[in-house]
Design a protein around this motif. Structure first.
Motif, short mmCIF file in Angstrom:
data_model
loop_
_atom_site.label_atom_id
_atom_site.label_comp_id
_atom_site.label_asym_id
_atom_site.label_seq_id
_atom_site.Cartn_x
_atom_site.Cartn_y
_atom_site.Cartn_z
N THR A 145 0.84 -1.20 0.00
CA THR A 145 0.00 0.00 0.00
C THR A 145 0.87 1.25 0.00
O THR A 145 1.85 1.33 0.75
N CYS A 146 0.48 2.20 -0.83
CA CYS A 146 1.21 3.47 -0.94
C CYS A 146 0.30 4.61 -0.51
O CYS A 146 -0.76 4.83 -1.11
N GLY A 147 0.69 5.33 0.53
CA GLY A 147 -0.01 6.53 0.95
C GLY A 147 0.65 7.74 0.33
O GLY A 147 1.88 7.85 0.33
N SER A 200 0.26 2.57 5.34
CA SER A 200 1.18 2.97 4.27
C SER A 200 2.51 2.24 4.38
O SER A 200 3.40 2.63 5.13
N LEU A 203 5.17 5.78 2.09
CA LEU A 203 4.56 7.11 2.23
C LEU A 203 5.36 8.07 1.38
O LEU A 203 6.57 8.24 1.59
#
Length: 318
Positions: A145-147, A200, A203
């Motif tokens: 997951t990429c924030g 994240s 980030l």
């Protein structure tokens, strides 16, 4: 000769020279040199770099000033409220550096996760003994997951790149209850910061430095990131607490940090020079020939149009 346009650099490409053909009263001289300081009295336009902050005191010495051109997207180095009060136009260079900066953010991320700097150093040292099953094992990104902090053009461009390598993307909801972000290939949900951070694995910072974002990520918020998370900053220094990030890195809480910008650059916190699992670059986000030439062209066209618009308005009033 009175100086009408006072620039601190010739920029990349021929565009300052072209501007000088249209406005012969152009002077290119180093920032805060005696000639630059003397030229403020007559200047109608200033052209500065991101690393050359202007103060209200500087502008008070420019009674004829109509426009400031900055060779950057960001304008946090300019006294924006004062310019607005005096009716001084600010010309910057949005749009043309979007892809170059997003590419560099991805470069930092891949360099960290695949331990590129360490691998190159090993080869150059002459100590590499050949392929091994556990040599410099990195971290895969597909399924992670990429924030993203910042849903402007650069943040969306980076989201497309993260999505292309198999990451799920979320954006920070800065203002609350904003609609999802359409970043061109998919639509991503916005989340409050304290919900975004714990999810994240990566980030990436793409928001401007403002009163709202300065110091946004202090020690407590950085500690919300998952263990082993990677932090990427190609936006501006000052958005996160650098010392806190280094402490979390030393403790093994962060997997790595990739930086193209720093607080108080070019003066670095000396801790960065010894920090493990980092990739540090000297503010190269827009540093391609194509991008820098496009920035020069956009900036000089904006300066020219601003001065001609002011001239036409003055003629009508006369």
């Amino acid at each position: 000769m009175s100086i009408r346009i006072l620039a601190t650099s010739s920029l990349v490409g021929p565009y300052i020279e072209h501007l000088g053909l249209r406005f012969p009263e152009l002077c290119v001289t180093p920032f805060r040199s005696p000639e630059w300081t003397a030229g403020l009295a007559s200047a109608e336009a200033l052209v500065v770099l991101l690393s050359e902050p202007l103060t209200e005191e500087d502008l008070e010495r420019c009674p004829n000033l109509k426009v400031i051109g900055t060779y950057s997207v960001g304008i946090n180095h300019l006294p924006v409220a004062y310019c607005r009060q005096r009716g001084i136009r600010i010309v910057n260079t949005p749009g043309v550096l979007t892809d170059a900066t997003a590419d560099l953010a991805l470069t930092l991320l891949l360099s960290l996760t695949r331990r590129v700097s360490e691998g190159e150093a090993l080869v150059r040292s002459g100590q590499w003994k050949g392929w091994a099953t556990d040599l410099l094992l990195g971290t895969g990104l597909s399924g992670k997951t990429c924030g993203i902090l910042g849903s402007g053009p650069i943040g969306r461009a980076f989201a497309r790149r993260a999505w292309a390598i198999g990451m799920t993307v979320f954006f920070w909801d800065r203002e609350g209850n904003q609609p999802p972000v359409d970043f061109g290939v998919e639509i991503a949900e916005r989340l409050p910061l304290d919900e975004l951070l714990p999810q994240s694995d990566v980030l990436s910072l793409h928001c401007p430095l403002t009163d709202t974002t300065r110091g946004l990520l202090g020690r407590e918020r950085l500690a919300l990131l998952p263990r082993g998370a990677f932090l990427i900053n190609t936006a501006r220094g000052g958005i996160f607490d650098e010392q806190a990030a280094m402490d979390l890195l030393d403790e093994g809480r962060l997997g790595g940090i990739g930086l193209d910008v720093f607080d108080n650059e070019p003066t670095l916190n000396p801790g960065w020079l010894a920090a493990p699992r980092t990739v540090l670059l000297p503010h190269l986000g827009s540093a391609t020939v194509e991008t820098r030439e496009a920035m020069s062209r956009l900036l000089c066209l904006g300066i020219e149009e601003s001065l001609r618009t002011v001239g036409r308005a003055a003629s009508r009033e006369a």
